[in-house]
Design an enzyme around this catalytic site. Structure first.
Site, PDB file in Angstrom:
ATOM      1  N   ASN A  49      72.309  65.403  39.372  1.00 35.06           N
ATOM      2  CA  ASN A  49      71.003  65.703  39.943  1.00 35.06           C
ATOM      3  C   ASN A  49      70.781  67.202  39.760  1.00 35.06           C
ATOM      4  OD1 ASN A  49      68.755  66.208  41.555  1.00 35.06           O
ATOM      5  ND2 ASN A  49      69.417  64.876  43.208  1.00 35.06           N
ATOM      6  N   LYS A  60      73.628  69.006  41.873  1.00 32.61           N
ATOM      7  CA  LYS A  60      74.371  68.133  42.767  1.00 32.61           C
ATOM      8  C   LYS A  60      74.974  67.027  41.915  1.00 32.61           C
ATOM      9  CE  LYS A  60      73.813  65.434  47.041  1.00 32.61           C
ATOM     10  NZ  LYS A  60      72.824  64.915  48.020  1.00 32.61           N
ATOM     11  N   ARG A 103      69.121  62.241  37.205  1.00 34.45           N
ATOM     12  CA  ARG A 103      67.832  62.250  37.887  1.00 34.45           C
ATOM     13  C   ARG A 103      66.859  63.080  37.052  1.00 34.45           C
ATOM     14  NH1 ARG A 103      65.653  66.186  42.379  1.00 34.45           N
ATOM     15  NH2 ARG A 103      63.787  65.071  43.062  1.00 34.45           N
ATOM     16  N   HIS A 161      59.967  61.400  45.106  1.00 29.76           N
ATOM     17  CA  HIS A 161      60.963  60.836  46.028  1.00 29.76           C
ATOM     18  C   HIS A 161      61.150  59.342  45.790  1.00 29.76           C
ATOM     19  CE1 HIS A 161      60.285  64.308  49.128  1.00 29.76           C
ATOM     20  NE2 HIS A 161      61.264  64.601  48.273  1.00 29.76           N
ATOM     21  N   ARG A 204      56.244  74.460  50.941  1.00 29.13           N
ATOM     22  CA  ARG A 204      55.041  73.957  50.265  1.00 29.13           C
ATOM     23  C   ARG A 204      53.956  73.648  51.282  1.00 29.13           C
ATOM     24  NH1 ARG A 204      57.991  69.437  46.626  1.00 29.13           N
ATOM     25  NH2 ARG A 204      59.972  70.430  47.080  1.00 29.13           N
ATOM     26  N   GLY A 221      66.901  65.132  55.316  1.00 31.47           N
ATOM     27  CA  GLY A 221      67.610  65.951  56.289  1.00 31.47           C
ATOM     28  C   GLY A 221      66.917  66.060  57.632  1.00 31.47           C
ATOM     29  N   GLU A 272      70.546  58.754  47.090  1.00 31.41           N
ATOM     30  CA  GLU A 272      69.950  58.777  45.756  1.00 31.41           C
ATOM     31  C   GLU A 272      71.009  58.653  44.669  1.00 31.41           C
ATOM     32  OE1 GLU A 272      66.155  61.581  45.783  1.00 31.41           O
ATOM     33  OE2 GLU A 272      67.798  62.480  46.928  1.00 31.41           O
TER      34      GLU A 272
END
Length: 395
Positions: free
Chosen positions: A9, A16, A88, A177, A238, A327, A381
């Site tokens: 990822n 990750k 990903r 997502h 954002r 999270g 994920e």
């Protein structure tokens, strides 16, 4: 099929990774390369219960970060001989509706989509190229964040803008997502003991990035993120929804060009702009100490989520569960309460004791009498990417 899948990822400033065993679903190794491009980066490599293997040095780019990741396997184990590598990829546009085996044509197409995800697709490609070189002959699979939202109907993905923008430039809602939504929605249906094809959900993925998705019978029918991941909920840095005329106004009144405006909306807005920090834990701490900016930020954050919950409830007509993940969604009971308190008339009854319990993992936080279940489902994920990778190479 026996063996292990390496999941990569590759984010805008981090990598990750996890090594996933195909048969047992165990994770022999996992890790994170972070602060790529900063003065000092860090790699943390975990293998079982052993103390983590760590390195701190400057990683000039993602290729350097990936090289250090591969070195960590050599130095700390386990031996890295994957049967496939799952990647990903953030943006698949309209071309990639599902996971695909990577070849030169796919690489070229992902590159062409970089205009829609300039911070992510190029580094996703770096991960693919390094992995192809490191593991020649091993299947590489691209799993797209946008693919889950391929089921959006035209009335959900079409913007009311000139038609040639859509036809020529691909201007439409794509949603993001999706990998998280795919995993979480399937797990929620299992927890409810329901057929996914007969289950309606509102999934709230709340982290540094945040989105709401309406899922009808296992299919995404609306989602808050749009052409880019900027639209929708208030996020860490954002802005989420703003007046589309804002960019033009800032150019005229503030002399700000488009590049600067985009950066400010993506990196200097959201909770950071409202409260001075994009970390929800810090916002909560400041609010408890009487910081009015932090309190207002929390009110705005929760109000925006509640608006989307109400809108998606109306769209779906029947909701079996509201699912929190990410999270913030998993670990912040106050956010869950702010999003759902006052919605009893809709059959949504949060149980304060269950919601505030110091627990982790999958759990129900609504009252037994609640018509609509409220679930917390930690996302995975990496497993979803591994699952889609395995399904493709088994064909």
């Amino acid at each position: 099929m026996a063996g292990q899948i390496l999941v990569l990822n590759t984010g805008s400033s981090s990598i990750k990774y996890e090594l996933v065993d195909v048969e047992s679903r165990e994770r022999p190794a996992r890790g994170l390369v972070e602060r790529i491009g900063d003065k000092e980066g860090r790699l943390t490599h975990h293998t079982g219960d052993d103390p983590p293997y760590e390195r701190k040095e400057r990683f000039g780019d993602h290729a350097a970060g990936l090289a250090v990741m591969l070195a960590a396997f050599d130095e700390a184990g386990p031996a890295l001989k994957p049967v496939a590598v799952g990647h990903r990829v953030v943006h698949g546009g309209t071309r990639f509706q599902e996971a695909v085996l990577v070849d030169d044509d796919v690489i070229s197409a992902i590159g062409n989509l970089s205009a829609l995800a300039p911070l992510h697709n190029p580094v996703n490609l770096t991960g693919i190229r390094v992995a192809r070189e490191a593991f020649p002959g091993v299947p590489q699979v691209a799993v797209f964040d946008t693919a889950f939202h391929r089921t959006l109907p035209p009335e959900a993905y079409t913007y009311a803008v000139p038609r040639d923008w859509h036809d020529r430039l691909g201007v439409r809602r794509y949603g993001f997502h999706g990998t998280s939504c795919a995993y979480v929605s399937a797990r929620a249906a299992e927890l409810l003991d329901r057929d996914p094809a007969r289950t309606n959900l509102i999934v709230l993925h709340l982290g540094n990035g945040a989105s709401a998705t309406a899922i009808e019978g296992g299919r995404s029918v609306d989602t808050s993120m749009g052409l880019t991941p900027l639209e929708g909920l208030v996020m860490g840095t954002r802005s989420g929804d703003v007046d589309p005329a804002l960019t033009g106004y800032l150019a005229r009144a503030g002399g700000m060009d488009i590049v600067r405006t985009e950066k400010e909306l993506s990196y200097r807005s959201g909770l950071l702009a409202l409260a001075g920090t994009g970390d929800m834990r810090e916002v909560r701490r400041r609010a408890r100490e009487g910081d009015e900016r932090a309190r207002l930020a929390l009110d705005i954050y929760g109000r925006r989520i509640k608006k989307y919950v109400g809108a998606y409830y109306a769209l779906l007509g029947r909701v079996d569960a509201i699912v929190f993940t990410g999270g913030v969604g998993e670990h912040d009971p106050a956010t869950r309460a702010a999003a759902l308190t006052g919605l009893d008339r809709l059959g949504i009854a949060l149980d304060p004791t269950r919601n505030e319990a110091d627990e982790t993992g999958e759990r129900r936080v609504s009252t037994p009498e609640s018509e609509v279940a409220v679930l917390v489902v930690p996302t995975d994920e990496e497993w979803e990417i591994a699952r889609q990778t395995l399904a493709l190479i088994r064909v």
